[in-house]
Design a protein around this motif. Sequence first.
Motif, PDB file in Angstrom:
ATOM      1  N   SER A 191      -5.721 -38.789  27.113  1.00 48.47           N
ATOM      2  CA  SER A 191      -4.471 -38.292  27.696  1.00 48.47           C
ATOM      3  C   SER A 191      -4.600 -38.051  29.202  1.00 48.47           C
ATOM      4  CB  SER A 191      -3.987 -37.041  26.950  1.00 48.47           C
ATOM      5  OG  SER A 191      -5.066 -36.230  26.585  1.00 48.47           O
ATOM      6  N   GLU A 192      -5.647 -38.608  29.802  1.00 43.96           N
ATOM      7  CA  GLU A 192      -5.812 -38.519  31.252  1.00 43.96           C
ATOM      8  C   GLU A 192      -5.346 -39.811  31.900  1.00 43.96           C
ATOM      9  OE1 GLU A 192      -6.618 -35.696  32.436  1.00 43.96           O
ATOM     10  OE2 GLU A 192      -7.292 -34.777  30.565  1.00 43.96           O
ATOM     11  N   PRO A 238     -11.638 -37.170  30.337  1.00 38.48           N
ATOM     12  CA  PRO A 238     -11.338 -37.530  28.949  1.00 38.48           C
ATOM     13  C   PRO A 238     -12.540 -37.228  28.049  1.00 38.48           C
ATOM     14  CG  PRO A 238     -11.903 -39.480  30.182  1.00 38.48           C
ATOM     15  CD  PRO A 238     -12.038 -38.326  31.126  1.00 38.48           C
ATOM     16  N   MET A 239     -12.494 -37.666  26.802  1.00 40.79           N
ATOM     17  CA  MET A 239     -13.592 -37.419  25.864  1.00 40.79           C
ATOM     18  C   MET A 239     -14.237 -38.732  25.467  1.00 40.79           C
ATOM     19  SD  MET A 239     -12.156 -34.543  23.264  1.00 40.79           S
ATOM     20  CE  MET A 239     -10.689 -35.443  22.862  1.00 40.79           C
ATOM     21  N   SER A 240     -15.495 -38.679  25.010  1.00 41.58           N
ATOM     22  CA  SER A 240     -16.076 -39.928  24.545  1.00 41.58           C
ATOM     23  C   SER A 240     -15.336 -40.378  23.296  1.00 41.58           C
ATOM     24  CB  SER A 240     -17.576 -39.842  24.314  1.00 41.58           C
ATOM     25  OG  SER A 240     -17.946 -38.577  23.920  1.00 41.58           O
ATOM     26  N   GLY A 241     -15.146 -41.671  23.193  1.00 43.35           N
ATOM     27  CA  GLY A 241     -14.370 -42.229  22.102  1.00 43.35           C
ATOM     28  C   GLY A 241     -12.926 -42.505  22.496  1.00 43.35           C
ATOM     29  N   GLU A 251       1.623 -46.272  38.732  1.00 42.18           N
ATOM     30  CA  GLU A 251       1.230 -44.873  38.627  1.00 42.18           C
ATOM     31  C   GLU A 251       2.237 -44.116  37.764  1.00 42.18           C
ATOM     32  OE1 GLU A 251      -0.048 -42.902  42.232  1.00 42.18           O
ATOM     33  OE2 GLU A 251       0.901 -41.040  41.549  1.00 42.18           O
ATOM     34  N   GLU A 252       3.527 -44.494  37.926  1.00 46.71           N
ATOM     35  CA  GLU A 252       4.582 -43.818  37.170  1.00 46.71           C
ATOM     36  C   GLU A 252       4.367 -43.987  35.662  1.00 46.71           C
ATOM     37  OE1 GLU A 252       8.386 -45.482  37.851  1.00 46.71           O
ATOM     38  OE2 GLU A 252       9.438 -43.808  36.881  1.00 46.71           O
ATOM     39  N   ARG A 253       4.045 -45.225  35.253  1.00 49.45           N
ATOM     40  CA  ARG A 253       3.772 -45.497  33.826  1.00 49.45           C
ATOM     41  C   ARG A 253       2.567 -44.690  33.353  1.00 49.45           C
ATOM     42  NH1 ARG A 253       6.703 -47.522  30.139  1.00 49.45           N
ATOM     43  NH2 ARG A 253       4.857 -48.319  29.094  1.00 49.45           N
ATOM     44  N   ALA A 254       1.559 -44.633  34.209  1.00 49.60           N
ATOM     45  CA  ALA A 254       0.332 -43.916  33.853  1.00 49.60           C
ATOM     46  C   ALA A 254       0.632 -42.438  33.609  1.00 49.60           C
ATOM     47  CB  ALA A 254      -0.716 -44.086  34.946  1.00 49.60           C
ATOM     48  N   ARG A 257       1.054 -38.406  25.775  1.00 50.60           N
ATOM     49  CA  ARG A 257      -0.125 -38.223  24.919  1.00 50.60           C
ATOM     50  C   ARG A 257      -0.582 -36.770  24.923  1.00 50.60           C
ATOM     51  NH1 ARG A 257      -4.446 -43.055  25.629  1.00 50.60           N
ATOM     52  NH2 ARG A 257      -3.410 -44.598  24.329  1.00 50.60           N
ATOM     53  N   THR A 258      -0.483 -36.105  26.083  1.00 49.53           N
ATOM     54  CA  THR A 258      -0.865 -34.692  26.162  1.00 49.53           C
ATOM     55  C   THR A 258       0.025 -33.880  25.236  1.00 49.53           C
ATOM     56  OG1 THR A 258      -1.441 -35.042  28.464  1.00 49.53           O
ATOM     57  CG2 THR A 258      -1.252 -32.758  27.749  1.00 49.53           C
TER      58      THR A 258
END
Length: 297
Positions: free
Chosen positions: A227-228, A261-264, A273-276, A283-284
């Motif tokens: 979610s980053e 983020p996390m592994s996996g 950037e806007e889409r990101a 997702r957050t």
Amino acid sequence: VKRLHSAEGTEIVPRPPVVTVMGHVDHGKTSLLDALRQTSVAAREAGGITQHLGAFVVVMPSGASITFLDTPGHAAFSAMRARGAAVTDIVVLVVAADDGVMPQTLEAMSHAKAAKVPIIVAINKCDKPGANPEKVKLQLASEGLLLEEMGGDVQVIEVSALQKSGLDNLEEALLLQAEMMDLKARIDGPAQAYVVEARLDKGRGPLITTIVKAGTLTCGQHVVVGSEWGRIRAIKDMAGRLTERATPAMPVEIEGLRGLPMSGDDVIVVHSEERARMLSSGRTRKSEENRLRRKLN
Ligand code: GDP
């Protein structure tokens, strides 16, 4: 490099295998990874001193390479699987020659089986006076592993991580297995990748080690990772060299994310950037909702 084309005209190329080391506690996973890491490109270039970046690459005299995930144990493997992203092609199952098959040996076997990932057995600690590799083989066979010397296709290699013996045999066995699997990946088009390690660097910010499954990651691309989100500012190979792009199965370190983020977690490429930002906040929100739901249940 031999290049092939799929029906759609996309370029499909052979890729190195990605290997995870599993096995019972104290059977020598960490020692074996340390010994293998010392045969890696990074170690050779840095005079034997290497960092733990979540993965390393061993290049064989033939020029073929093998990517090892540097996190021993089941946690990394399970995290990847939970997200439906088995990045591992082959499991090296480490079994101590004196101890034999133990509960976590069986657990590792069932993990690999569930993920349909082939196993190569490394019987470790063969230097020990109490070592009994033949007994270990019988134990494994009685657990349903079809060993090569008994007419099956599971290779068994005797090693000593401590004395660094048998490592080249293990590497050869991995390449042979990879060859039989005929590993290939699409190289064109948007990258699909997974995080194997994430860490925060004081000066450079969030850094992730990632392995591309398909496509190519390129400097300057906007990405969402778990979610980053962020924009790729720099890509380095495991020897610390700057590179412009990352292709399938070669681990790279990426700089430019806004958060950790996390592994996996998966890495996806978006066109702005806007889409990101949008995808990341979506997702957050979803992961917050999931957390709340779990709390209420
Ligand atoms: P892990 O828990 O599976 O990661 O196991 P470690 O790599 O931490 O090893 C557990 C212990 O076994 C350590 O004391 C190691 O030094 C020892 N060990 C690992 N490999 C060998 C080996 O090949 N021979 C001998 N004699 N000892 C080993």
